[in-house]
Design a protein around this motif. Sequence first.
Motif, PDB file in Angstrom:
ATOM      1  N   LEU A 124       0.829  -1.206   0.000  1.00 54.26           N
ATOM      2  CA  LEU A 124       0.000   0.000   0.000  1.00 54.26           C
ATOM      3  C   LEU A 124       0.867   1.261   0.000  1.00 54.26           C
ATOM      4  O   LEU A 124       0.645   2.204  -0.756  1.00 54.26           O
ATOM      5  N   TRP A 125       1.872   1.234   0.837  1.00 52.52           N
ATOM      6  CA  TRP A 125       2.782   2.363   1.016  1.00 52.52           C
ATOM      7  C   TRP A 125       3.540   2.638  -0.288  1.00 52.52           C
ATOM      8  O   TRP A 125       3.638   3.753  -0.767  1.00 52.52           O
ATOM      9  N   ARG A 128       1.307   4.061  -3.035  1.00 50.17           N
ATOM     10  CA  ARG A 128       0.973   5.463  -2.837  1.00 50.17           C
ATOM     11  C   ARG A 128       2.158   6.356  -3.138  1.00 50.17           C
ATOM     12  O   ARG A 128       2.021   7.423  -3.713  1.00 50.17           O
ATOM     13  N   ASP A 132       1.986   9.304  -5.840  1.00 50.92           N
ATOM     14  CA  ASP A 132       2.296  10.694  -5.482  1.00 50.92           C
ATOM     15  C   ASP A 132       3.387  11.256  -6.378  1.00 50.92           C
ATOM     16  O   ASP A 132       3.337  12.403  -6.808  1.00 50.92           O
ATOM     17  N   GLU A 137       0.890  17.350  -7.249  1.00 48.53           N
ATOM     18  CA  GLU A 137      -0.296  18.139  -6.926  1.00 48.53           C
ATOM     19  C   GLU A 137      -0.411  19.352  -7.878  1.00 48.53           C
ATOM     20  O   GLU A 137       0.583  20.029  -8.127  1.00 48.53           O
ATOM     21  N   ALA A 140      -2.607  25.617  -7.030  1.00 52.59           N
ATOM     22  CA  ALA A 140      -3.835  26.377  -6.830  1.00 52.59           C
ATOM     23  C   ALA A 140      -3.722  27.707  -7.596  1.00 52.59           C
ATOM     24  O   ALA A 140      -2.624  28.105  -8.009  1.00 52.59           O
ATOM     25  N   ASP A 142      -3.951  30.829  -6.688  1.00 54.42           N
ATOM     26  CA  ASP A 142      -3.095  31.881  -6.120  1.00 54.42           C
ATOM     27  C   ASP A 142      -1.635  31.518  -6.242  1.00 54.42           C
ATOM     28  O   ASP A 142      -0.762  32.361  -6.451  1.00 54.42           O
ATOM     29  N   GLU A 143      -1.330  30.167  -6.153  1.00 49.75           N
ATOM     30  CA  GLU A 143       0.061  29.731  -6.288  1.00 49.75           C
ATOM     31  C   GLU A 143       0.557  29.988  -7.706  1.00 49.75           C
ATOM     32  O   GLU A 143       1.686  30.419  -7.917  1.00 49.75           O
TER      33      GLU A 143
END
Lengths: 158, 193
Positions: A124-125, A128, A132, A137, A140, A142-143
């Motif tokens: 699982l680790w 992920r 990732d 990610e 946003a 504003d970023e």
Amino acid sequence: MLRVLTVLAALLLGALPAAGQTTPEVPLADAGLEARALALHREIRCLVCQNQSIAESNAELARDLRRLVRERLTAGDSDDEVTAYLVARYGDWVLLKPPFRAATALIWLAPILLLLLGGGLVVLWYRRGRRDAAAPEALAADERARLERLLSDGDAGA
Amino acid sequence: MSDEQAPRPRRLRFGFAGLPLVAFLALGAFLLHGLYLAPEEIPSALIGTTAPEFALPPIEGRPPGLATADLAGGVSLVNVFASWCITCRQEHPLLMRLMEEDVVTVHGLNYKDEPAAALGWLKRFGDPYDRVGADRNGRVGIDWGVYGVPESFLVDARGRIVCKHIGAISAHDLESKLLPAIRAAKAGEAVEC
């Protein structure tokens, strides 16, 4: 010097087995029976010094039980009959290897269950970690604005 | 402002980080429980079964001896003792009281003892026993599942072992465990012990 040490070591080793015994134990004349007796001794737990087999223990009860095992074998008992004889008196507790029953299932299955649990967590680790890394990610609003501002500042400076 | 985006992945990561803590607490709980167990008390395999078949001679000079047949017909406490056993002295006054107050018949199983030493011991500390069997080689002891001295077995009127106490009987053991068991056995009720 080396010879002195060798002699000393031989003396010490020779003295060790005799130290725990008050009366000598007579091994069975029949070599096959004696071998079975010694194998059984290693499987039967000493009730006094709990995590030793009766083969290892020098408690008096362990000696009585060793003698008893030899007697039962001489009388014609099979190995299973000898263990059954002792289990009838002292319970499963007397066996160093507990039988697989509902009450002992957890003891036997715990290593497999823990391995599956640990393995599952690692998988699982790992998954992920990869996900990732593969998909960073998104920024946003504003970023993104700040980033563009920084980049344009850099252009202006150069 | 930019921090508002972060909490989602961070919370997931904390789930993994907290795992060792959870595992540690679980292990701690098991170990704490373990502190209150008594691993030296091995549960008897004989509870609920008929007392083993045996016939022992008396200690020389102190008849009568003890045999399986003597255990039928009334509730009795079979006490394994020896003159070389120090903790036996600790429980001895309680056994004397059981005899003097006629609470229950007490039989003795004199385990691996010299007759002269056993007789001297009974003379010095008192003799609470109705019958005493001399188990010189400890073989009957093995049949009873004895692995230390003292041990005491409560036998009901039908000759079944209903309760076993390992080690010296304390006043607390007597009040909280043995006396209720004796009362239940005498009333013919199921004994919990």
